[in-house]
Design a protein around this motif. Structure first.
Motif, short mmCIF file in Angstrom:
data_model
loop_
_atom_site.label_atom_id
_atom_site.label_comp_id
_atom_site.label_asym_id
_atom_site.label_seq_id
_atom_site.Cartn_x
_atom_site.Cartn_y
_atom_site.Cartn_z
N TRP A 62 -0.37 -0.01 6.20
CA TRP A 62 0.63 -0.52 5.26
C TRP A 62 0.02 -1.51 4.28
O TRP A 62 0.22 -1.41 3.07
CB TRP A 62 1.75 -1.25 6.02
CG TRP A 62 3.03 -0.51 6.02
CD1 TRP A 62 3.67 0.01 7.09
CD2 TRP A 62 3.84 -0.20 4.88
NE1 TRP A 62 4.82 0.63 6.70
CE2 TRP A 62 4.95 0.52 5.35
CE3 TRP A 62 3.73 -0.44 3.52
CZ2 TRP A 62 5.95 0.98 4.51
CZ3 TRP A 62 4.72 0.02 2.67
CH2 TRP A 62 5.82 0.73 3.16
N TYR A 63 -0.71 -2.50 4.83
CA TYR A 63 -1.29 -3.52 3.96
C TYR A 63 -2.23 -2.88 2.96
O TYR A 63 -2.21 -3.19 1.77
CB TYR A 63 -2.03 -4.59 4.77
CG TYR A 63 -1.12 -5.36 5.68
CD1 TYR A 63 0.13 -5.81 5.20
CD2 TYR A 63 -1.47 -5.65 7.00
CE1 TYR A 63 0.98 -6.51 6.03
CE2 TYR A 63 -0.62 -6.35 7.83
CZ TYR A 63 0.61 -6.77 7.34
OH TYR A 63 1.46 -7.46 8.15
N ILE A 74 6.51 7.25 5.00
CA ILE A 74 7.04 5.90 4.84
C ILE A 74 8.55 6.01 4.74
O ILE A 74 9.07 6.71 3.89
CB ILE A 74 6.46 5.25 3.57
CG1 ILE A 74 4.94 5.24 3.66
CG2 ILE A 74 7.02 3.85 3.40
CD1 ILE A 74 4.24 4.87 2.39
N LEU A 93 3.60 4.14 9.35
CA LEU A 93 2.21 3.75 9.17
C LEU A 93 1.87 2.61 10.11
O LEU A 93 2.71 1.76 10.40
CB LEU A 93 1.99 3.30 7.72
CG LEU A 93 2.05 4.35 6.63
CD1 LEU A 93 1.84 3.70 5.28
CD2 LEU A 93 0.99 5.42 6.86
#
Lengths: 224, 240
Positions: free
Chosen positions: B188-189, B175, B183
């Protein structure tokens, strides 16, 4: 009294006690010889191997000798509750710690003066060509050990099982000193020795950071 | 007091729901990774819990400073609660990290900078808790462990850098890393979701531990009071 004078007075007192009792001198000298002998039984190294493992052995032996010696530094004051008298003195609490840590530094340095030649002879590693640089590395590492050790000795003086507690607190905090000390010493014992700048600055950084922290927190460490 | 208790119960419930959903999302929403396949799914919890551990130790550092500056017991309670939760989180990080390591690196453990630093963090905070056990008197314990807490925390960056100068095997940050890495949006979520869940878990756990410390203190005070009340009776018994 200003700081250097009062710290000097505490230092002189510590040295005088040691000269009269010789508690530390005798135990540590014996400890040094014993460790040097036992390590060689445990590893029975050849000349090449001993050059590789010697830095680690030296520093581990210093650390264990240090935890033995530092134990006494505040415990000695308890028999006659003399720390109370030191506290009553109109001096900066940092002076008490500084005096004691300089005394510890001198005791450890004295042990090393015996230690290094003994190890050098027993393990057949020549330290004379790099003596100056080796002294610098040992100086910085030992100072770090003395600073943190004195502080933790003050902290644990009134704890239960303090003999067990001090090494457990001290050794993890000293991990950076061990790594840097071993690496820097190792660089000096190879065929083309050089002074490892980054490790030396790591040791110096450790000393500066923890001496500053000791200075800032000294009021808490010496109080009842 | 009761309304406050109810709020915390709700917080626990919300944390449990978020973590449950996060568990589902990790396995069914996040896509498999290009090279690591399914094993990478450990990363979500691993990174989030490691973050929680560092955050807890960071708060503990401020608890130590707060106590020394103010001499209020509450700061000491905060310092010990966060240190314990941080220690638990570090242990879990190391365990699940080593499961991942066995699969990807082929070994359970390697002396790489981040692993070694986490290991030393673990040792430092175990010593912190041991020190507390060995000192009985509360004010003295708070003071001494406050000083040690500060020393331990100052030691962490030194530990990290001394270990970094060996060599690195740990995957570099993905990241915010180099261009071309990153990602998948769905990852990510999921990661943010897990992060929220773990941080919430850290907060509610610290709160419970803090309350335990406060209750212990209360018991100590009550016990001292009882002893005081019992003492005059005894003297009466002697005179009669």
């Amino acid at each position: 009294m200003n700081l250097p004078r009062s710290a000097g007075a505490v230092l002189a007192k510590e040295l005088r006690i040691e000269l009269r009792t010789r508690d530390l001198t005798h135990t540590v000298l014996f400890f040094v010889l014993m460790v040097a002998g036992l390590f060689s039984f445990a590893f029975s190294p050849t000349a090449d191997e001993s050059r590789r493992i010697l830095p680690g052995l030296i520093w581990m032996a210093f650390f264990f000798a240090g935890t033995l010696m530092l134990q006494l530094c505040f415990v000695r004051e308890q028999a006659n509750d003399t720390l109370a008298a030191l506290r009553l003195a109109p001096i900066d609490p940092f002076a008490i710690l500084l005096g004691k840590l300089l005394a510890n530094f001198l005791f450890l340095a004295a042990a090393e003066i015996v230690f290094v030649p003994v190890f050098s002879v027993f393990y057949n590693v020549s330290v004379l060509p790099v003596l100056g640089r080796l002294i610098l590395v040992l100086f910085l590492g030992t100072f770090g050990l003395a600073v943190v050790g004195t502080v933790f000795s003050a902290m644990t003086a009134q704890a239960r099982m303090r003999e067990l507690l001090l090494p457990m607190l001290l050794l993890p905090v000293l991990a950076p000193v061990l790594i840097a000390g071993v690496e820097a010493t190792g660089e000096l014992l190879v065929p083309h020795p050089s002074l490892a700048r980054e490790w030396v600055s790591m040791l110096a950084g450790f000393d500066v950071i923890f001496l500053t922290a000791t200075w800032l927190l000294s009021g808490f460490l010496v109080e009842e | 007091m009761k309304g406050k208790e109810g709020t915390w119960r709700l917080a626990w419930l919300a944390t449990a729901i978020v973590l449950g959903l996060a568990g589902y999302a990790i396995f069914f929403v996040a896509p498999p990774e290009l090279r690591q396949g399914n094993v990478y799914r450990i990363f979500f919890f691993h990174v989030a819990i490691a973050w929680g551990a560092f955050l807890a130790f960071f708060i503990s550092f401020f608890g130590c400073i707060g106590y020394l500056a103010s001499r209020q017991q509450e700061w000491d309670w905060l310092a010990v609660s966060t240190a314990e939760v941080g220690l638990a989180f570090t242990t879990i990080t190391l365990i699940i990290g080593s499961i991942w390591g066995k699969e990807i690196w082929g070994v359970w453990w390697t002396w790489d900078p981040r692993l070694t630093t986490a290991f030393f963090l673990e040792l430092l905070y175990i010593s912190y808790l041991m020190l507390r056990v060995m000192i009985v008197e509360p004010d003295r314990r708070a003071m001494v462990s406050g000083v040690f807490g500060i020393f331990a925390f100052l030691d962490v960056p030194l530990c990290y850098f001394s270990i970094v100068w060996w060599r690195t095997l740990h995957p570099q940050p993905i990241i915010g890393g180099a261009p071309g890495t990153g990602l998948d949006p769905r990852m990510w979520y999921v990661f943010l979701f897990v992060l929220v869940g773990i941080t919430a878990l850290m907060v509610v756990m610290i709160r419970e531990r803090y309350r335990l410390e406060a209750l212990r203190r209360q018991v100590g005070v009550l016990a001292a009071e009882l002893e005081e009340r019992a003492a005059p009776d005894e003297s009466k018994g002697v005179t009669a």
